[in-house]
Scaffold this motif. Structure first.
Motif, PDB file in Angstrom:
ATOM      1  N   UNK A 153     -12.164  -3.621   3.329  1.00  0.00           N
ATOM      2  CA  UNK A 153     -13.616  -3.618   3.520  1.00  0.00           C
ATOM      3  C   UNK A 153     -14.149  -2.238   3.188  1.00  0.00           C
ATOM      4  N   UNK A 154     -14.772  -1.600   4.160  1.00  0.00           N
ATOM      5  CA  UNK A 154     -15.312  -0.254   3.960  1.00  0.00           C
ATOM      6  C   UNK A 154     -14.321   0.835   4.360  1.00  0.00           C
ATOM      7  N   UNK A 155     -13.166   0.456   4.841  1.00  0.00           N
ATOM      8  CA  UNK A 155     -12.172   1.430   5.295  1.00  0.00           C
ATOM      9  C   UNK A 155     -11.081   1.614   4.247  1.00  0.00           C
ATOM     10  N   UNK A 156     -10.606   2.834   4.150  1.00  0.00           N
ATOM     11  CA  UNK A 156      -9.505   3.146   3.248  1.00  0.00           C
ATOM     12  C   UNK A 156      -8.288   3.537   4.077  1.00  0.00           C
ATOM     13  N   UNK A 157      -7.130   3.144   3.583  1.00  0.00           N
ATOM     14  CA  UNK A 157      -5.862   3.564   4.166  1.00  0.00           C
ATOM     15  C   UNK A 157      -4.975   4.028   3.022  1.00  0.00           C
ATOM     16  N   UNK A 158      -4.016   4.891   3.349  1.00  0.00           N
ATOM     17  CA  UNK A 158      -3.227   5.556   2.328  1.00  0.00           C
ATOM     18  C   UNK A 158      -1.743   5.434   2.646  1.00  0.00           C
ATOM     19  N   UNK A 159      -0.985   5.009   1.635  1.00  0.00           N
ATOM     20  CA  UNK A 159       0.464   4.900   1.764  1.00  0.00           C
ATOM     21  C   UNK A 159       1.043   6.310   1.605  1.00  0.00           C
ATOM     22  N   UNK A 160       1.807   6.791   2.586  1.00  0.00           N
ATOM     23  CA  UNK A 160       2.348   8.153   2.502  1.00  0.00           C
ATOM     24  C   UNK A 160       3.207   8.377   1.251  1.00  0.00           C
ATOM     25  N   UNK A 161       3.947   7.362   0.820  1.00  0.00           N
ATOM     26  CA  UNK A 161       4.781   7.506  -0.377  1.00  0.00           C
ATOM     27  C   UNK A 161       3.926   7.664  -1.629  1.00  0.00           C
ATOM     28  N   UNK A 162       2.847   6.883  -1.715  1.00  0.00           N
ATOM     29  CA  UNK A 162       1.928   7.006  -2.852  1.00  0.00           C
ATOM     30  C   UNK A 162       1.235   8.365  -2.841  1.00  0.00           C
ATOM     31  N   UNK A 163       0.887   8.836  -1.657  1.00  0.00           N
ATOM     32  CA  UNK A 163       0.235  10.139  -1.531  1.00  0.00           C
ATOM     33  C   UNK A 163       1.181  11.246  -2.000  1.00  0.00           C
ATOM     34  N   UNK A 164       2.449  11.175  -1.587  1.00  0.00           N
ATOM     35  CA  UNK A 164       3.434  12.163  -2.030  1.00  0.00           C
ATOM     36  C   UNK A 164       3.570  12.164  -3.554  1.00  0.00           C
ATOM     37  N   UNK A 165       3.635  10.981  -4.143  1.00  0.00           N
ATOM     38  CA  UNK A 165       3.747  10.873  -5.607  1.00  0.00           C
ATOM     39  C   UNK A 165       2.516  11.459  -6.287  1.00  0.00           C
ATOM     40  N   UNK A 166       1.348  11.164  -5.734  1.00  0.00           N
ATOM     41  CA  UNK A 166       0.100  11.675  -6.294  1.00  0.00           C
ATOM     42  C   UNK A 166       0.071  13.203  -6.238  1.00  0.00           C
ATOM     43  N   UNK A 167       0.488  13.750  -5.104  1.00  0.00           N
ATOM     44  CA  UNK A 167       0.524  15.207  -4.964  1.00  0.00           C
ATOM     45  C   UNK A 167       1.567  15.824  -5.892  1.00  0.00           C
ATOM     46  N   UNK A 168       2.735  15.180  -6.027  1.00  0.00           N
ATOM     47  CA  UNK A 168       3.795  15.687  -6.898  1.00  0.00           C
ATOM     48  C   UNK A 168       3.363  15.708  -8.362  1.00  0.00           C
ATOM     49  N   UNK A 169       2.488  14.766  -8.722  1.00  0.00           N
ATOM     50  CA  UNK A 169       2.015  14.723 -10.114  1.00  0.00           C
ATOM     51  C   UNK A 169       0.845  15.680 -10.336  1.00  0.00           C
TER      52      UNK A 169
END
Length: 86
Positions: free
Chosen positions: A63-79
């Motif tokens: 809906x209007x809320x966002x949630x973040x997968x820690x593994x995806x966040x790590x990959x995003x930061x690593x890139x």
């Protein structure tokens, strides 16, 4: 309500299987809130939301809320945490 059912059904890979009794399945990662992402990355919360809306930050929308997968966040930061206008 229907979305949650679809998500759980998609995660259950065995036909007729039951996620809660499958001992071989790894535990699902605990999803992070925008506050937690902002705290862990040092990115202002307003920017976390902006990156989520534009699709630059991998996020799951409920809906209007966002949630973040820690593994995806790590990959995003690593890139390099690449965003179009950062």
């Amino acid at each position: 309500m229907r979305l949650a059912f679809c998500v759980f059904r998609a995660l259950d890979s065995k036909p007729g299987g039951n996620m809660s009794t499958d001992a071989a399945a790894p535990p699902l990662p605990r999803l992070l809130t925008a506050d937690q992402v902002a705290e862990q990355t040092g990115i202002p919360k307003s920017r976390v939301y902006e990156l989520s809306r534009t699709g630059d930050l991998p996020a799951i929308s409920f809906g209007r809320r966002y949630r973040y997968d820690p593994n995806e966040l790590r990959s995003w930061l690593a890139s390099g945490g690449t965003a179009r206008d950062c």
